[in-house]
Design a protein around this motif. Structure first.
Motif, PDB file in Angstrom:
ATOM      1  N   ALA A 126      72.604  90.234  21.956  1.00 56.27           N
ATOM      2  CA  ALA A 126      73.256  91.411  22.526  1.00 56.27           C
ATOM      3  C   ALA A 126      73.631  91.166  23.986  1.00 56.27           C
ATOM      4  O   ALA A 126      74.683  91.610  24.458  1.00 56.27           O
ATOM      5  N   SER A 127      72.781  90.442  24.705  1.00 52.67           N
ATOM      6  CA  SER A 127      73.064  90.121  26.108  1.00 52.67           C
ATOM      7  C   SER A 127      74.267  89.202  26.220  1.00 52.67           C
ATOM      8  O   SER A 127      75.085  89.345  27.135  1.00 52.67           O
ATOM      9  N   ILE A 128      74.383  88.252  25.302  1.00 54.34           N
ATOM     10  CA  ILE A 128      75.536  87.350  25.306  1.00 54.34           C
ATOM     11  C   ILE A 128      76.817  88.143  25.080  1.00 54.34           C
ATOM     12  O   ILE A 128      77.828  87.934  25.757  1.00 54.34           O
ATOM     13  N   THR A 129      76.774  89.079  24.130  1.00 58.61           N
ATOM     14  CA  THR A 129      77.942  89.919  23.872  1.00 58.61           C
ATOM     15  C   THR A 129      78.314  90.730  25.105  1.00 58.61           C
ATOM     16  O   THR A 129      79.493  90.875  25.446  1.00 58.61           O
ATOM     17  N   GLU A 130      77.302  91.237  25.806  1.00 56.67           N
ATOM     18  CA  GLU A 130      77.535  91.994  27.039  1.00 56.67           C
ATOM     19  C   GLU A 130      78.171  91.107  28.106  1.00 56.67           C
ATOM     20  O   GLU A 130      79.099  91.530  28.807  1.00 56.67           O
ATOM     21  N   ALA A 131      77.683  89.883  28.232  1.00 60.36           N
ATOM     22  CA  ALA A 131      78.219  88.957  29.228  1.00 60.36           C
ATOM     23  C   ALA A 131      79.673  88.589  28.926  1.00 60.36           C
ATOM     24  O   ALA A 131      80.514  88.528  29.826  1.00 60.36           O
ATOM     25  N   VAL A 132      79.967  88.375  27.656  1.00 57.15           N
ATOM     26  CA  VAL A 132      81.344  88.049  27.260  1.00 57.15           C
ATOM     27  C   VAL A 132      82.280  89.210  27.596  1.00 57.15           C
ATOM     28  O   VAL A 132      83.393  89.016  28.096  1.00 57.15           O
ATOM     29  N   GLY A 133      81.831  90.438  27.347  1.00 56.85           N
ATOM     30  CA  GLY A 133      82.640  91.611  27.670  1.00 56.85           C
ATOM     31  C   GLY A 133      82.872  91.743  29.159  1.00 56.85           C
ATOM     32  O   GLY A 133      83.955  92.137  29.606  1.00 56.85           O
ATOM     33  N   LEU A 134      81.866  91.399  29.937  1.00 55.67           N
ATOM     34  CA  LEU A 134      81.967  91.444  31.398  1.00 55.67           C
ATOM     35  C   LEU A 134      83.076  90.510  31.881  1.00 55.67           C
ATOM     36  O   LEU A 134      83.960  90.913  32.654  1.00 55.67           O
ATOM     37  N   VAL A 135      83.045  89.280  31.418  1.00 58.51           N
ATOM     38  CA  VAL A 135      84.056  88.296  31.822  1.00 58.51           C
ATOM     39  C   VAL A 135      85.434  88.714  31.318  1.00 58.51           C
ATOM     40  O   VAL A 135      86.445  88.534  32.006  1.00 58.51           O
ATOM     41  N   GLY A 136      85.465  89.301  30.130  1.00 58.19           N
ATOM     42  CA  GLY A 136      86.734  89.768  29.587  1.00 58.19           C
ATOM     43  C   GLY A 136      87.379  90.853  30.432  1.00 58.19           C
ATOM     44  O   GLY A 136      88.605  91.024  30.414  1.00 58.19           O
ATOM     45  N   ARG A 137      86.580  91.577  31.215  1.00 60.59           N
ATOM     46  CA  ARG A 137      87.105  92.622  32.100  1.00 60.59           C
ATOM     47  C   ARG A 137      87.461  92.072  33.484  1.00 60.59           C
ATOM     48  O   ARG A 137      87.792  92.837  34.385  1.00 60.59           O
ATOM     49  N   GLY A 138      87.344  90.761  33.647  1.00 60.49           N
ATOM     50  CA  GLY A 138      87.731  90.160  34.917  1.00 60.49           C
ATOM     51  C   GLY A 138      86.611  90.064  35.934  1.00 60.49           C
ATOM     52  O   GLY A 138      86.866  89.934  37.140  1.00 60.49           O
ATOM     53  N   ILE A 139      85.359  90.118  35.474  1.00 62.06           N
ATOM     54  CA  ILE A 139      84.194  90.005  36.353  1.00 62.06           C
ATOM     55  C   ILE A 139      83.501  88.680  36.066  1.00 62.06           C
ATOM     56  O   ILE A 139      83.227  88.347  34.909  1.00 62.06           O
ATOM     57  N   GLY A 140      83.203  87.920  37.105  1.00 61.15           N
ATOM     58  CA  GLY A 140      82.536  86.644  36.930  1.00 61.15           C
ATOM     59  C   GLY A 140      81.079  86.800  36.524  1.00 61.15           C
ATOM     60  O   GLY A 140      80.491  87.880  36.615  1.00 61.15           O
ATOM     61  N   LEU A 141      80.487  85.695  36.095  1.00 61.73           N
ATOM     62  CA  LEU A 141      79.088  85.682  35.660  1.00 61.73           C
ATOM     63  C   LEU A 141      78.402  84.497  36.321  1.00 61.73           C
ATOM     64  O   LEU A 141      78.971  83.404  36.386  1.00 61.73           O
ATOM     65  N   LEU A 142      77.191  84.711  36.823  1.00 59.06           N
ATOM     66  CA  LEU A 142      76.429  83.616  37.425  1.00 59.06           C
ATOM     67  C   LEU A 142      75.170  83.352  36.613  1.00 59.06           C
ATOM     68  O   LEU A 142      74.400  84.272  36.329  1.00 59.06           O
ATOM     69  N   ILE A 143      75.001  82.087  36.244  1.00 59.58           N
ATOM     70  CA  ILE A 143      73.886  81.652  35.401  1.00 59.58           C
ATOM     71  C   ILE A 143      73.091  80.586  36.140  1.00 59.58           C
ATOM     72  O   ILE A 143      73.663  79.706  36.786  1.00 59.58           O
ATOM     73  N   PHE A 144      71.757  80.663  36.025  1.00 57.88           N
ATOM     74  CA  PHE A 144      70.893  79.574  36.472  1.00 57.88           C
ATOM     75  C   PHE A 144      70.563  78.730  35.233  1.00 57.88           C
ATOM     76  O   PHE A 144      69.667  79.093  34.460  1.00 57.88           O
ATOM     77  N   PRO A 145      71.263  77.619  35.003  1.00 60.45           N
ATOM     78  CA  PRO A 145      71.064  76.876  33.754  1.00 60.45           C
ATOM     79  C   PRO A 145      69.689  76.227  33.626  1.00 60.45           C
ATOM     80  O   PRO A 145      69.277  75.879  32.514  1.00 60.45           O
ATOM     81  N   GLU A 146      68.957  76.084  34.754  1.00 61.38           N
ATOM     82  CA  GLU A 146      67.596  75.538  34.666  1.00 61.38           C
ATOM     83  C   GLU A 146      66.628  76.577  34.082  1.00 61.38           C
ATOM     84  O   GLU A 146      65.543  76.221  33.643  1.00 61.38           O
ATOM     85  N   GLY A 147      67.022  77.840  34.153  1.00 60.99           N
ATOM     86  CA  GLY A 147      66.214  78.891  33.554  1.00 60.99           C
ATOM     87  C   GLY A 147      65.162  79.469  34.465  1.00 60.99           C
ATOM     88  O   GLY A 147      64.814  80.642  34.356  1.00 60.99           O
ATOM     89  N   THR A 148      64.634  78.686  35.373  1.00 55.56           N
ATOM     90  CA  THR A 148      63.603  79.155  36.293  1.00 55.56           C
ATOM     91  C   THR A 148      63.647  78.301  37.551  1.00 55.56           C
ATOM     92  O   THR A 148      64.325  77.272  37.596  1.00 55.56           O
ATOM     93  N   ARG A 149      62.899  78.719  38.560  1.00 55.43           N
ATOM     94  CA  ARG A 149      62.895  77.992  39.832  1.00 55.43           C
ATOM     95  C   ARG A 149      62.184  76.648  39.691  1.00 55.43           C
ATOM     96  O   ARG A 149      61.145  76.543  39.056  1.00 55.43           O
ATOM     97  N   SER A 150      62.751  75.653  40.334  1.00 55.71           N
ATOM     98  CA  SER A 150      62.162  74.320  40.319  1.00 55.71           C
ATOM     99  C   SER A 150      61.174  74.162  41.462  1.00 55.71           C
ATOM    100  O   SER A 150      61.312  74.771  42.519  1.00 55.71           O
ATOM    101  N   MET A 151      60.175  73.306  41.250  1.00 54.81           N
ATOM    102  CA  MET A 151      59.249  72.944  42.325  1.00 54.81           C
ATOM    103  C   MET A 151      59.403  71.471  42.690  1.00 54.81           C
ATOM    104  O   MET A 151      58.715  70.962  43.573  1.00 54.81           O
ATOM    105  N   ASP A 152      60.285  70.775  42.004  1.00 54.01           N
ATOM    106  CA  ASP A 152      60.586  69.374  42.292  1.00 54.01           C
ATOM    107  C   ASP A 152      61.994  69.315  42.872  1.00 54.01           C
ATOM    108  O   ASP A 152      62.972  69.469  42.147  1.00 54.01           O
ATOM    109  N   PHE A 153      62.092  69.127  44.176  1.00 61.23           N
ATOM    110  CA  PHE A 153      63.393  69.176  44.839  1.00 61.23           C
ATOM    111  C   PHE A 153      64.092  67.824  44.856  1.00 61.23           C
ATOM    112  O   PHE A 153      65.154  67.681  45.462  1.00 61.23           O
ATOM    113  N   SER A 154      63.519  66.826  44.186  1.00 51.34           N
ATOM    114  CA  SER A 154      64.132  65.502  44.169  1.00 51.34           C
ATOM    115  C   SER A 154      65.290  65.421  43.173  1.00 51.34           C
ATOM    116  O   SER A 154      66.162  64.556  43.299  1.00 51.34           O
TER     117      SER A 154
END
Length: 236
Positions: A126-154
Protein backbone atom coordinates in the motif's frame (compact mmCIF):
# COMPACT_ATOMS: atom_id res chain seq x y z
CA UNK A 1 27.53 25.20 24.70
CA UNK A 2 25.89 24.02 21.48
CA UNK A 3 25.60 20.49 22.87
CA UNK A 4 23.56 21.92 25.78
CA UNK A 5 21.39 24.26 23.71
CA UNK A 6 20.74 22.02 20.72
CA UNK A 7 18.25 19.54 22.30
CA UNK A 8 15.78 22.19 23.56
CA UNK A 9 16.18 24.19 20.32
CA UNK A 10 15.53 21.03 18.31
CA UNK A 11 12.37 20.26 20.28
CA UNK A 12 11.01 23.81 19.98
CA UNK A 13 11.80 24.14 16.28
CA UNK A 14 10.32 20.71 15.54
CA UNK A 15 7.11 21.46 17.43
CA UNK A 16 6.73 24.81 15.66
CA UNK A 17 7.48 23.38 12.21
CA UNK A 18 5.15 20.42 12.78
CA UNK A 19 2.28 22.71 13.77
CA UNK A 20 2.84 24.96 10.76
CA UNK A 21 3.09 22.01 8.40
CA UNK A 22 -0.17 20.61 9.76
CA UNK A 23 -1.91 23.93 9.13
CA UNK A 24 -0.35 24.58 5.71
CA UNK A 25 -0.37 21.06 4.27
CA UNK A 26 -3.46 21.73 2.14
CA UNK A 27 -2.47 25.27 1.14
CA UNK A 28 -1.00 25.86 -2.32
CA UNK A 29 -0.17 23.45 -5.12
CA UNK A 30 1.19 20.04 -4.07
CA UNK A 31 1.88 21.18 -0.51
CA UNK A 32 4.78 23.41 -1.52
CA UNK A 33 4.20 25.89 1.29
CA UNK A 34 4.37 23.22 3.99
CA UNK A 35 7.41 21.74 2.30
CA UNK A 36 9.08 25.13 2.41
CA UNK A 37 8.53 25.15 6.17
CA UNK A 38 10.22 21.74 6.39
CA UNK A 39 13.21 23.05 4.46
CA UNK A 40 13.50 26.08 6.76
CA UNK A 41 13.29 23.70 9.74
CA UNK A 42 16.19 21.70 8.34
CA UNK A 43 18.33 24.78 7.70
CA UNK A 44 17.56 26.11 11.20
CA UNK A 45 18.64 22.86 12.85
CA UNK A 46 21.93 22.91 10.94
CA UNK A 47 22.56 26.47 12.10
CA UNK A 48 21.78 25.57 15.71
CA UNK A 49 24.12 22.57 15.52
CA UNK A 50 26.95 24.54 13.92
CA UNK A 51 26.88 22.31 10.85
CA UNK A 52 28.20 23.84 7.63
CA UNK A 53 26.81 22.40 4.42
CA UNK A 54 28.53 22.37 1.04
CA UNK A 55 26.11 21.11 -1.62
CA UNK A 56 26.79 20.56 -5.31
CA UNK A 57 23.42 20.22 -7.05
CA UNK A 58 24.60 21.25 -10.51
CA UNK A 59 23.46 17.90 -11.97
CA UNK A 60 19.81 18.53 -11.03
CA UNK A 61 17.04 20.43 -12.76
CA UNK A 62 15.25 22.36 -9.97
CA UNK A 63 11.95 21.72 -11.78
CA UNK A 64 12.63 18.00 -12.26
CA UNK A 65 10.67 15.27 -10.48
CA UNK A 66 13.08 12.67 -9.16
CA UNK A 67 13.30 9.61 -7.00
CA UNK A 68 16.23 10.67 -4.85
CA UNK A 69 18.44 7.89 -3.45
CA UNK A 70 20.62 9.06 -0.56
CA UNK A 71 23.07 7.26 1.69
CA UNK A 72 22.28 7.40 5.40
CA UNK A 73 24.70 7.93 8.31
CA UNK A 74 22.94 10.16 10.81
CA UNK A 75 19.70 11.57 12.17
CA UNK A 76 21.01 14.88 10.81
CA UNK A 77 20.59 13.53 7.27
CA UNK A 78 16.92 14.48 7.20
CA UNK A 79 17.44 18.19 8.05
CA UNK A 80 20.55 18.17 5.80
CA UNK A 81 18.54 16.91 2.82
CA UNK A 82 15.67 19.31 3.48
CA UNK A 83 18.13 22.22 3.62
CA UNK A 84 20.09 21.14 0.55
CA UNK A 85 17.13 20.23 -1.68
CA UNK A 86 14.96 23.22 -0.78
CA UNK A 87 14.27 23.95 -4.46
CA UNK A 88 12.79 20.50 -5.05
CA UNK A 89 9.34 19.53 -3.83
CA UNK A 90 9.75 16.01 -2.43
CA UNK A 91 8.63 13.68 0.35
CA UNK A 92 10.44 10.98 2.28
CA UNK A 93 9.78 7.27 2.26
CA UNK A 94 10.32 6.84 6.01
CA UNK A 95 10.12 4.08 8.58
CA UNK A 96 6.70 3.79 10.20
CA UNK A 97 7.99 4.42 13.74
CA UNK A 98 8.63 8.10 12.89
CA UNK A 99 4.92 8.57 12.27
CA UNK A 100 4.16 7.57 15.87
CA UNK A 101 5.96 10.62 17.30
CA UNK A 102 3.30 13.01 18.72
CA UNK A 103 2.54 16.01 16.47
CA UNK A 104 5.63 15.37 14.32
CA UNK A 105 4.30 12.07 12.95
CA UNK A 106 0.78 13.27 12.14
CA UNK A 107 2.25 16.37 10.47
CA UNK A 108 4.50 14.16 8.33
CA UNK A 109 1.53 12.08 7.26
CA UNK A 110 -0.62 15.13 6.51
CA UNK A 111 2.11 16.72 4.37
CA UNK A 112 2.38 13.49 2.38
CA UNK A 113 5.47 11.65 3.57
CA UNK A 114 5.05 7.91 3.07
CA UNK A 115 5.32 5.43 5.96
CA UNK A 116 6.82 2.04 5.16
CA UNK A 117 6.45 -1.06 7.33
CA UNK A 118 8.99 -3.58 6.06
CA UNK A 119 7.58 -6.31 8.31
CA UNK A 120 4.06 -6.17 6.87
CA UNK A 121 3.87 -7.03 3.18
CA UNK A 122 0.29 -5.76 2.75
CA UNK A 123 1.10 -2.39 4.30
CA UNK A 124 4.35 -2.19 2.34
CA UNK A 125 2.50 -2.70 -0.95
CA UNK A 126 0.00 0.00 0.00
CA UNK A 127 2.91 2.34 0.75
CA UNK A 128 4.43 1.64 -2.67
CA UNK A 129 1.11 2.49 -4.31
CA UNK A 130 0.99 5.72 -2.30
CA UNK A 131 4.54 6.61 -3.36
CA UNK A 132 3.78 5.96 -7.02
CA UNK A 133 0.73 8.23 -6.80
CA UNK A 134 2.85 10.94 -5.19
CA UNK A 135 5.36 10.93 -8.04
CA UNK A 136 2.53 10.80 -10.54
CA UNK A 137 1.29 14.13 -9.14
CA UNK A 138 4.67 15.74 -9.76
CA UNK A 139 6.14 15.36 -6.25
CA UNK A 140 9.57 13.82 -5.80
CA UNK A 141 10.37 10.96 -3.44
CA UNK A 142 13.47 10.47 -1.29
CA UNK A 143 14.58 6.98 -0.31
CA UNK A 144 17.41 5.78 1.93
CA UNK A 145 18.32 2.57 0.04
CA UNK A 146 20.52 1.33 2.92
CA UNK A 147 17.36 1.16 5.01
CA UNK A 148 18.96 2.40 8.22
CA UNK A 149 21.84 4.55 9.45
CA UNK A 150 25.33 3.20 8.95
CA UNK A 151 28.01 3.08 11.63
CA UNK A 152 30.79 2.21 9.17
CA UNK A 153 31.73 5.40 7.33
CA UNK A 154 34.38 3.72 5.18
CA UNK A 155 31.81 2.55 2.63
CA UNK A 156 28.08 2.42 1.98
CA UNK A 157 26.00 -0.36 3.46
CA UNK A 158 24.39 -2.93 1.21
CA UNK A 159 21.20 -1.58 -0.35
CA UNK A 160 17.78 -3.08 0.30
CA UNK A 161 15.83 -4.44 -2.64
CA UNK A 162 12.61 -2.77 -1.52
CA UNK A 163 13.88 0.70 -2.39
CA UNK A 164 14.67 -0.51 -5.89
CA UNK A 165 11.13 -1.84 -6.33
CA UNK A 166 9.67 1.51 -5.28
CA UNK A 167 11.92 3.42 -7.69
CA UNK A 168 11.11 1.12 -10.60
CA UNK A 169 7.37 1.34 -9.98
CA UNK A 170 7.50 5.14 -9.74
CA UNK A 171 9.05 5.37 -13.20
CA UNK A 172 10.72 8.75 -12.58
CA UNK A 173 14.40 9.48 -13.11
CA UNK A 174 16.62 8.38 -10.25
CA UNK A 175 18.90 11.03 -8.73
CA UNK A 176 21.63 9.57 -6.47
CA UNK A 177 22.61 11.87 -3.57
CA UNK A 178 25.92 11.39 -1.79
CA UNK A 179 26.29 12.71 1.77
CA UNK A 180 29.69 12.73 3.46
CA UNK A 181 30.47 13.88 7.00
CA UNK A 182 27.05 13.62 8.65
CA UNK A 183 28.11 10.52 10.55
CA UNK A 184 30.90 12.45 12.24
CA UNK A 185 28.53 15.30 13.09
CA UNK A 186 25.89 13.07 14.72
CA UNK A 187 26.67 9.34 14.70
CA UNK A 188 24.06 6.71 15.45
CA UNK A 189 23.04 6.65 19.15
CA UNK A 190 24.55 10.12 19.82
CA UNK A 191 22.16 12.68 21.31
CA UNK A 192 23.86 15.98 20.47
CA UNK A 193 25.64 16.91 17.24
CA UNK A 194 29.16 18.26 16.93
CA UNK A 195 29.87 21.30 14.75
CA UNK A 196 31.44 20.26 11.46
CA UNK A 197 31.34 20.25 7.68
CA UNK A 198 28.98 18.06 5.67
CA UNK A 199 29.41 17.70 1.92
CA UNK A 200 26.59 16.70 -0.39
CA UNK A 201 26.68 16.01 -4.12
CA UNK A 202 23.96 15.06 -6.57
CA UNK A 203 25.03 12.64 -9.29
CA UNK A 204 23.51 12.95 -12.78
CA UNK A 205 19.95 11.57 -12.77
CA UNK A 206 19.23 8.57 -14.97
CA UNK A 207 16.22 6.75 -16.35
CA UNK A 208 15.90 3.31 -14.69
CA UNK A 209 13.84 1.98 -17.61
CA UNK A 210 16.73 -0.30 -18.60
CA UNK A 211 15.81 -2.40 -15.54
CA UNK A 212 12.62 -4.35 -14.95
CA UNK A 213 11.29 -5.60 -11.62
CA UNK A 214 12.98 -8.91 -12.42
CA UNK A 215 16.26 -7.00 -12.69
CA UNK A 216 15.95 -5.36 -9.29
CA UNK A 217 19.01 -7.17 -7.90
CA UNK A 218 21.12 -5.92 -10.81
CA UNK A 219 19.66 -2.42 -10.34
CA UNK A 220 20.50 -2.55 -6.64
CA UNK A 221 24.08 -3.69 -7.25
CA UNK A 222 24.73 -1.21 -10.06
CA UNK A 223 23.33 1.70 -8.05
CA UNK A 224 25.37 0.72 -4.99
CA UNK A 225 28.57 0.56 -7.07
CA UNK A 226 27.86 3.96 -8.63
CA UNK A 227 27.11 5.64 -5.31
CA UNK A 228 29.89 3.99 -3.32
CA UNK A 229 32.44 4.99 -5.96
CA UNK A 230 31.27 8.61 -5.73
CA UNK A 231 31.28 8.41 -1.92
CA UNK A 232 34.89 7.20 -1.92
CA UNK A 233 35.85 10.08 -4.18
CA UNK A 234 34.23 12.57 -1.81
CA UNK A 235 35.95 11.08 1.23
CA UNK A 236 39.36 11.27 -0.41
Amino acid sequence: MRSVLFPPCCILLTLLASALCWLLARVGANGRLAHRVECLWGASLLWCAGVRLEADLSALDPDGVYVFMANHQSNMDIPILFAALARSNFRFLAKESLFAIPLFGPAMRRVGHVAIDRQNRRKAMASITEAVGLVGRGIGLLIFPEGTRSMDFSRLQEFKTGGMVVALKCGARVAPIIVSGSGQVLPKHARSPKPGLVRLRALPPFDPAAYTLKDREAFKNDLWALMDRAYQEMRS
